[in-house]
Design an enzyme around this catalytic site. Structure first.
Site, PDB file in Angstrom:
ATOM      1  N   HIS A  15      -7.238  -6.483  -0.503  1.00 30.74           N
ATOM      2  CA  HIS A  15      -6.105  -5.563  -0.420  1.00 30.74           C
ATOM      3  C   HIS A  15      -5.194  -5.875   0.751  1.00 30.74           C
ATOM      4  O   HIS A  15      -3.970  -5.750   0.654  1.00 30.74           O
ATOM      5  CB  HIS A  15      -6.626  -4.132  -0.308  1.00 30.74           C
TER       6      HIS A  15
ATOM      7  N   ASP B  54       0.841  -1.189   0.000  1.00 28.11           N
ATOM      8  CA  ASP B  54       0.000   0.000   0.000  1.00 28.11           C
ATOM      9  C   ASP B  54       0.888   1.255   0.000  1.00 28.11           C
ATOM     10  O   ASP B  54       1.723   1.412  -0.879  1.00 28.11           O
ATOM     11  CB  ASP B  54      -0.951  -0.066   1.203  1.00 28.11           C
TER      12      ASP B  54
END
Length: 287
Positions: free
Chosen positions: A264, A97
């Site tokens: 994610h 991320d």
């Protein structure tokens, strides 16, 4: 893993270190801390010296006032300064991320420092923002909410930080709170309940629109010279809207890619599969 602090131009940088072997730097993402590596770092420390810092503005690291301190370039410099203090001229680099975006910038700015690069569940910042699709904007609305001028998003989030940040953890791939390790989640909650940390995380996103986009536009055709491993959540928002490997292929000289079961936050929800993907890539390069 042993905790430590180093003092830098923008304040203290918190980190944990453990293991023996070639240096391996792990960079967490939003809205996490270095605790995200709690189940992964000990496995990788069997073959590497593993260093896990809290990014500036996150966790136990300093929360600078200056917005410029939150650009990917500035954070990459702080990370390089940490590795200098620890005596590592070159290292393997893994980022998830926001940490992956810092890792990308670090590799472009200091290619001699990075032996291998692993990018987890991102597409290039310039690609995402220069050709933003409404479907992506709907999933990644937080990029623009958090980037609003202080103190608008900061104040709204501070009213219910657990509710807001947990909505982020449970989005972008449909995880449940029960999918996350309870101790890691407790670390995250402690960090994001601090108003300075909320401000720091918002500044991370403010800096992307104010500073990072211009830096990335200038390097839009730059190639990453070292071997690159791209990992992405098979059921995450990026895989839903993009061919993730195809977004990175033109930016890499040597790249391989793999989907990991989960969304994610697959390093949190599926650390075993994450380690299984990382170890062959890192260990081949270490020999």
């Amino acid at each position: 893993m042993i905790p430590g602090f180093t003092d830098h131009q923008t304040g203290a940088l918190a980190y944990s270190i453990g293991g023996e072997g070639p240096p391996l730097l792990l960079l967490h993402g939003f809205p996490q801390t270095r605790a995200m590596w709690a189940q992964i770092a000990p496995v990788l420390a069997q073959t590497h010296t593993v260093i896990c810092p809290d990014l500036p503005g996150y966790g136990a690291s300093a929360k600078p006032q200056d917005l410029a301190a939150y650009s990917f370039r500035a954070m990459a410099r702080e990370i390089c300064a940490l590795m200098d203090r620890l005596g590592h001229a070159a290292f393997d680099l893994v980022g998830h991320d926001r940490g992956a975006r810092v890792a990308h910038r670090l590799t472009l700015d200091a290619p001699d420092r990075v032996t291998t690069l692993t990018l987890m569940d991102i597409i290039p910042t310039h690609t995402l923002l220069s050709d933003l699709r409404w479907q992506v904007a709907k999933s990644y609305y937080h990029w623009f909410f958090l980037a609003q001028p202080e103190p608008f998003p900061d104040t709204m989030i501070a009213a219910a930080p657990d509710r807001y940040f947990q909505s982020c953890l449970l989005g972008w791939g449909g995880a449940q709170l029960s999918d996350l390790d309870a101790d890691q989640l407790a670390h995250y909650r402690t960090a994001w309940r601090d108003p300075d940390t909320i401000r720091g995380m918002c500044n991370d996103y403010r800096a992307t629109l104010a500073l990072d986009m211009a830096d990335d536009a200038a390097d839009a055709t730059a190639l990453i010279p070292c071997p690159v491993l791209v990992l992405f959540g098979a059921s995450g928002a990026m895989a839903e809207h993009y061919d993730v490997p195809a977004t990175w292929a033109p930016k890499c000289r040597h790249m391989q890619a793999q989907a990991i079961p989960g969304g994610h936050f697959f390093p949190d929800t599926n650390p075993t599969a994450t380690c299984a993907a990382l170890q062959p890539f890192l260990n081949v390069r270490a020999r």
